[in-house]
Design an enzyme around this catalytic site. Structure first.
Site, PDB file in Angstrom:
ATOM      1  N   GLU A 180       0.837  -1.188   0.000  1.00  0.00           N
ATOM      2  CA  GLU A 180       0.000   0.000   0.000  1.00  0.00           C
ATOM      3  C   GLU A 180       0.882   1.252   0.000  1.00  0.00           C
ATOM      4  OE1 GLU A 180      -2.306  -0.644   3.511  1.00  0.00           O
ATOM      5  OE2 GLU A 180      -2.856  -2.654   2.851  1.00  0.00           O
ATOM      6  N   GLU A 184      -4.018  -6.862   3.052  1.00  0.00           N
ATOM      7  CA  GLU A 184      -2.758  -7.396   3.587  1.00  0.00           C
ATOM      8  C   GLU A 184      -2.577  -8.896   3.355  1.00  0.00           C
ATOM      9  OE1 GLU A 184      -3.308  -3.476   5.284  1.00  0.00           O
ATOM     10  OE2 GLU A 184      -4.658  -5.215   5.200  1.00  0.00           O
ATOM     11  N   GLN A 234       2.095  -2.061   5.597  1.00  0.00           N
ATOM     12  CA  GLN A 234       2.413  -0.676   5.922  1.00  0.00           C
ATOM     13  C   GLN A 234       2.822  -0.455   7.375  1.00  0.00           C
ATOM     14  OE1 GLN A 234      -0.529   2.801   5.337  1.00  0.00           O
ATOM     15  NE2 GLN A 234       0.719   2.727   3.489  1.00  0.00           N
ATOM     16  N   TYR A 288      -0.932  -3.857  11.012  1.00  0.00           N
ATOM     17  CA  TYR A 288      -1.665  -4.415   9.885  1.00  0.00           C
ATOM     18  C   TYR A 288      -1.224  -5.836   9.550  1.00  0.00           C
ATOM     19  CZ  TYR A 288      -2.665   0.584   9.132  1.00  0.00           C
ATOM     20  OH  TYR A 288      -3.023   1.897   9.270  1.00  0.00           O
ATOM     21  N   HIS A 346      -2.165   1.891  16.282  1.00  0.00           N
ATOM     22  CA  HIS A 346      -0.843   1.983  15.688  1.00  0.00           C
ATOM     23  C   HIS A 346       0.218   1.764  16.754  1.00  0.00           C
ATOM     24  CE1 HIS A 346      -3.228   3.954  12.562  1.00  0.00           C
ATOM     25  NE2 HIS A 346      -2.245   3.662  11.728  1.00  0.00           N
TER      26      HIS A 346
END
Length: 801
Positions: free
Chosen positions: A492, A523, A545, A549, A590
């Site tokens: 991505e 993914e 990324q 993920y 994240h």
């Protein structure tokens, strides 16, 4: 006298007749294997059976269009196909049921997977590639439903790469990209997300893929009305059908699974389209049956109506094939009856040979042990204790390996005070058996064709530029792509904008969109592309990324990527590099701290955690000379930090499995990795101000971990250990502790309790404050180390609070 034309037509008819009868023989052989295989499970000789009965005819048709160089990515119903291409004998089939560990007998996995999981041997004994263009290829199957789909995408994409990228050494791998990747899946499994993700991606990429859906209307006991909208996957996918004006869709073919002629025509049409036009094709094979139900764990009579069962009996593809053969005069009922009897006999004899080949080595071990135990009973005072063990061993008519070895090990309990030579012989026998068993059941987890700990240091000019670290990784990738045409990267935002952190800036323009490519947000199939491409001799780098993920692709990474070399006992390899970024991210989604889970789910994959971009670049350079798959986690907050730009880009190597001591000290050993190291290094100066001298070790590589056992050497000096990690308590830090304390036996050198400093149990909260209160901070590190030293010397280090 016949004319030349008449002779050719006569020969053509005879050839066709011979081929039809050969196909029938394969179909019936496969069916008899299924029927007899079920009995072997029910009598206890085999543990589990899942068979291809009811799917014989479409698999024969598929085999007719399957060429050398093509690849299969299928599932556990494809035994007829494997028999039709000459890759599975009757003996092989039953050896798989019995879990025979001799790969000559059981070439699919040497007993490591249950029957029905098929491969071709693509790697020589020395780890080099076979010529895949001289054989029909099958990627190694896995059991998870639709798990074969992501890999299928990559296998098909490889043909696209070989057709469109110059400079590749394709001799063993491709003929201008004319190879097809053939997928098979049961209709119920099309409900899985991996199926939909792959179907969409293949349509976007326009790859030469022929995907067969075997549709018998059931998923175990659940009817299609509960599985698929409109009860038909081809109806649902009509929007994917290509038309005359727009060619970037699918060719969709629907065919009855009992119609031999229509099946052969359908598969021939599909292969011509896919092979020449690089268009994906879906073949929906309907009106199939499953004569024995899903597996040996249950009976389909429990959930199918009498009407359905009667229909299945009438429309059984083998029954219909036999009727068609007789109706068209290819054989008589009497000859067909005799052929059926001959096949039944061949299958029974093949089963017997397979069982004897599996059992006889065990019987040999049984005889050896009986002789040793008889000698011990004669020469020691343990005769009475050993008598029941010897009796049990003698009476076991069909011994398993575990039966023999278990009894040998139990014998040791009764002869602890005996020291005769025959006891030594028994111990050696047990050790040899264990060594043999390791090779049979535990070898080939990793594929290491060269030394993994090779180090080539970066070379710097006297006036080496200080640059943003992303420039180091970018320019190193540039050198890789310049010198290694077989490499490519995709993910991505990886292509046009050069990844979200500009580590690939400008490289798509320089090397083209086939080698530096954007993908959709998908993914699992990004990873699948990498697996399939690597199985066909290419060296892909699949970019996920962010580390978070990876969770979307973790099932494929765990069940397929990490196990391939092991489950094929080294007969296939997939040297895929997975690139991602993480560490010290802020916010729940994240956080980049799932390493404890990842470490325990992808054994077989190297897990590398470089602290900066130069170290990361060195790992890429090293891995491209190796055969093992790897996950590299780059430090997300490191791309804008300054690093010196090396001169020997593409050549320097970071050793795998080696730690690095960043700071020497005498009071305590601090072990960590990734971005947290910067916090530790900065805190070390503050600790020095209060008289605490720390030694800092960067593990660099989590799988494998400190293969030289350098950390224990540090602990011999400091006698104290703290593992600092941004994962949750009990995550990667526990793994590191187990390696140091148990594997390296370092506990004996400690004067203080070994401890960990980790993040909180919850996911990190958002923002800089969230990071501070969720993960180890400067103050956390200082106070934890100070507290350890206070316990050691409270006078020198009085309590802070």
């Amino acid at each position: 006298m016949q004319s030349e034309t008449e002779t050719k037509e006569s020969i053509s008819y005879e050839d066709f007749k011979t081929q039809v009868l050969e196909d029938y023989k394969v179909a019936v052989t496969s069916r008899e294997c299924s029927l007899l295989g079920r009995r072997e499970v029910l009598t206890g000789k085999a543990k589990f059976g899942i068979f291809g009965d009811g799917k014989e005819l479409p698999q024969l048709a598929m085999a007719k269009s399957f060429k050398n160089g093509d690849f299969r990515s299928g599932y556990y119903r494809d035994q007829t196909f494997m028999m039709a291409i000459g890759a599975l004998s009757i003996e092989n089939f039953f050896a798989g049921l019995y879990a025979d560990t001799d790969i000559a007998n059981e070439p699919m996995s040497a007993g490591r997977q249950m029957g029905g999981h098929f491969i071709s041997h693509n790697i020589n004994e020395d780890g080099s590639w076979k010529n895949l263009m001289q054989q029909k290829n099958s990627s190694a199957d896995i059991s998870p439903t639709a798990g074969q789909m992501p890999r299928l995408l990559g296998l098909a994409q490889a043909s696209k790469i070989y057709r469109n990228v110059d400079g590749l050494d394709a001799e063993k791998f491709s003929d201008n990209g004319n190879e097809i990747a053939w997928g098979t899946i049961g209709n119920a499994s099309t409900s899985e997300g991996h199926f939909w993700e792959t179907v969409n991606a293949a349509g976007v990429l326009q790859v030469p893929m022929v995907l067969s859906v075997w549709d018998d209307e059931y998923g175990i006991s659940v009817h299609a009305k509960h599985q698929t909208t409109k009860e038909s996957i081809s109806e649902v996918l009509k929007g994917f059908q290509r038309d005359e004006d727009q060619n970037n869709g699918y060719e969709i073919i629907v065919v009855n699974g009992w119609d031999y002629v229509a099946l052969v025509e359908a598969y021939d049409k599909a292969q011509q389209i896919a092979r020449t036009e690089h268009c994906p094709v879906l073949i929906h094979v309907v009106e199939l049956t499953q004569p024995q139900g899903h597996s040996t764990s249950g009976s389909h009579e429990r959930y199918k109506s009498d009407k359905r069962l009667a229909w299945e009996k009438e429309y059984d593809c083998n029954v219909k094939f036999r009727e068609w053969i007789i109706e068209n005069g290819f054989s008589t009922p009497e000859d067909m009856d005799q052929l059926d009897k001959d096949i039944k006999r061949e299958v029974r004899e093949g089963k017997k040979r397979a069982w004897n080949a599996y059992l006889n080595p065990n019987k040999d071990k049984q005889k050896e042990l009986l002789q040793i135990l008889s000698n011990i009973a004669k020469n020691s005072d343990a005769a009475e204790s050993l008598k029941p063990l010897i009796k049990k061993l003698k009476s076991t008519k069909e011994p398993l390996k575990k039966d023999v070895l278990s009894l040998a090990r139990k014998t040791l309990r009764y002869i602890t005070n005996y020291s005769g030579e025959d006891k030594t012989e028994l111990i050696n026998w047990i050790n040899n058996f264990n060594d043999q068993s390791f090779d049979e059941y535990s070898s080939h987890l990793y594929s290491t064709n060269k030394a993994i700990d090779t180090e080539v240091l970066p070379v710097y000019a006297d006036e080496a530029k200080m640059v943003d670290a992303r420039i180091v990784i970018r320019d190193n990738f540039d050198k890789i792509f310049e010198t290694r045409p077989e490499t490519m990267i995709f993910g991505e935002d990886a292509g046009e904008i050069g990844d979200v952190n500009q580590g690939l800036e400008g490289l798509q323009k320089k090397y083209g969109s086939y080698r530096v490519a954007d993908t959709g947000i998908r993914e699992a199939t990004i990873l699948g592309q990498g697996i399939g491409l690597s199985l066909r001799g290419l060296r892909p780098i699949a970019e996920i990324q962010y580390l978070d993920y990876v969770m979307y692709a973790l099932q494929t990474m765990s069940d397929d990527l990490s196990t391939l070399h092991y489950r094929t006992k080294g007969r296939q390899k997939n040297p895929l590099i997975v690139r991602t970024r993480g560490h010290r991210l802020e916010g729940i989604w994240h956080s980049g701290s799932q390493l404890g889970g990842i470490l325990n789910l992808i054994r077989g994959v190297f897990v590398l955690v470089p602290r900066n971009m130069t170290k990361a670049a060195g790992f890429y350079n090293n891995l491209l000379d190796l055969d093992n798959p790897a996950l590299i986690v780059e430090c997300l907050n490191g791309y804008r930090l300054k690093e010196r730009l090396p001169e020997n880009l593409g050549e320097f190597k970071t050793p795998i499995g080696k730690v690095e001591t960043l700071r020497e000290g005498k009071d305590i050993t601090l072990v960590s990795y990734g971005s947290t190291l910067r916090i530790i290094e900065q805190t070390a100066d503050e600790l020095a101000d209060v008289g605490i001298d720390v030694e800092i070790i960067d593990v660099q590589s989590l799988l494998p971990f400190d293969t030289s056992h350098d950390i224990v050497e540090s602990l011999k000096k400091t006698n104290r250990l703290l593992v600092i990690d941004e994962d949750v308590p009990g995550g990667a830090s526990s793994y590191i502790l187990q390696k140091i304390l148990e594997e390296q036996d370092a506990w004996r050198y400690l004067d203080s309790k070994p401890q960990t400093l980790t993040a909180k149990e919850h996911r990190p909260a958002y923002g800089s404050d969230g990071d501070y209160f969720s993960k180890p901070s400067h103050e956390d590190v200082f106070e934890k180390i100070y507290a350890i030293m206070h316990e050691t010397n409270p006078e020198k280090y009085p309590k802070l609070m």
